[in-house]
Design an enzyme around this catalytic site. Structure first.
Site, short mmCIF file in Angstrom:
data_model
loop_
_atom_site.label_atom_id
_atom_site.label_comp_id
_atom_site.label_asym_id
_atom_site.label_seq_id
_atom_site.Cartn_x
_atom_site.Cartn_y
_atom_site.Cartn_z
N GLU A 44 0.99 -1.24 0.02
CA GLU A 44 -0.02 -0.10 -0.11
C GLU A 44 0.86 1.33 0.03
O GLU A 44 1.60 1.64 1.07
CB GLU A 44 -0.95 0.09 1.17
CG GLU A 44 -1.89 1.49 1.18
CD GLU A 44 -2.66 1.26 2.60
OE1 GLU A 44 -2.85 2.63 3.05
OE2 GLU A 44 -2.67 0.34 3.32
N ARG A 48 1.01 10.39 -0.16
CA ARG A 48 1.28 11.61 0.81
C ARG A 48 2.55 12.43 0.20
O ARG A 48 2.93 13.34 0.90
CB ARG A 48 1.60 10.88 2.26
CG ARG A 48 0.69 10.38 3.03
CD ARG A 48 1.08 9.78 4.50
NE ARG A 48 0.32 8.72 4.84
CZ ARG A 48 0.57 8.12 6.01
NH1 ARG A 48 1.47 8.26 6.67
NH2 ARG A 48 -0.40 7.26 6.23
N THR A 72 -4.00 6.48 1.72
CA THR A 72 -4.26 7.90 2.08
C THR A 72 -4.96 8.39 0.71
O THR A 72 -4.75 9.67 0.28
CB THR A 72 -2.87 8.66 2.23
OG1 THR A 72 -1.95 7.82 2.88
CG2 THR A 72 -3.16 9.77 3.02
N LYS A 132 -11.22 -0.38 6.50
CA LYS A 132 -9.94 -0.01 7.43
C LYS A 132 -10.18 0.59 8.65
O LYS A 132 -11.35 1.36 8.79
CB LYS A 132 -9.02 0.96 6.64
CG LYS A 132 -7.90 1.57 7.19
CD LYS A 132 -7.09 2.45 6.15
CE LYS A 132 -5.98 2.90 7.05
NZ LYS A 132 -5.18 3.73 6.12
#
Length: 215
Positions: A44, A48, A72, A132
């Site tokens: 993953e 960012r 994200t 999640k």
């Protein structure tokens, strides 16, 4: 390459999903190969940093044996950009109705982020059972997730955030947890030093964590 024919398989591929932040595009392919060598063919890559989408594209092109996802994902616009770059699954830290609809229509598996009972119920109401749990440790940890198993039996989680090799087994022992997300597999000093053997060793240890729970 692992199959992602449904969302349930996404939570069942590996006990620990490496959550990786890359600042250097040149690290993308070597770190992916190191994770595969260690027995974790899933990554993953968080959106960012400025190089994140390019890193996803590089891994998708050069390391086909790994399942590369985008983490994200915080806006509907990022969904399309991530999939276009080559992301094969999506993970968001939280969920809004618009973002959930966009991920559902993306054509790839996804894990919408939740941190409360209300958020988990909203995701379930939308027909999604795999999600999640973030930030895991700050939101109550394994004890909190254990308390959700009875009132929300359909929900299954990938807890992420503050989890370590030492605490991962307590999460993986829960009936409503399929895997955990871990950033400890790719420490920043190892990436800076291009110490891919260390990443491989950490991945190999993580790949065996589930067996230590006795499940």
């Amino acid at each position: 390459m692992p199959s992602t024919s449904d969302r349930r398989s996404l939570l069942s591929l590996v006990p620990v999903v490496p959550v990786v932040v890359l600042d250097d595009l040149d690290h993308a392919v070597p770190v992916a190969r190191a994770l595969v060598t260690g027995g974790l063919p899933v990554i993953e890559l968080t959106l960012r940093t400025p190089v994140a989408l390019e890193a996803i594209a590089a891994i998708a092109a050069d390391v086909p044996e790994i399942l590369v996802g985008a983490g994200t994902v915080t806006s509907p616009a990022l969904v399309g950009r991530a999939v276009e770059a080559g992301a094969q699954f999506l993970v968001s830290p939280g969920t809004t109705p618009t973002l959930l609809r966009e991920m559902a229509g993306s054509g790839v598996p996804f894990l919408p982020g939740t941190a409360t009972v209300c958020e988990a119920m909203a995701v379930l109401e939308a027909g999604v059972t795999e999600m999640k749990f973030f930030p895991a440790e700050a939101s109550g940890g394994a004890a909190y997730l254990r308390s959700l198993a009875s009132p929300l039996p359909a929900a299954r989680f990938c807890p992420t955030g503050g989890i370590t090799a030492a605490t991962a087994p307590s999460y993986l022992a829960l009936t409503n947890v399929g895997c955990v997300g871990g950033s400890w597999l790719t420490p920043s000093d190892a990436l800076a030093a291009r110490d891919w053997e260390r990443v491989t060793a950490l991945a190999a240890e993580a790949a065996l964590i589930r067996s230590s729970t006795g499940l």
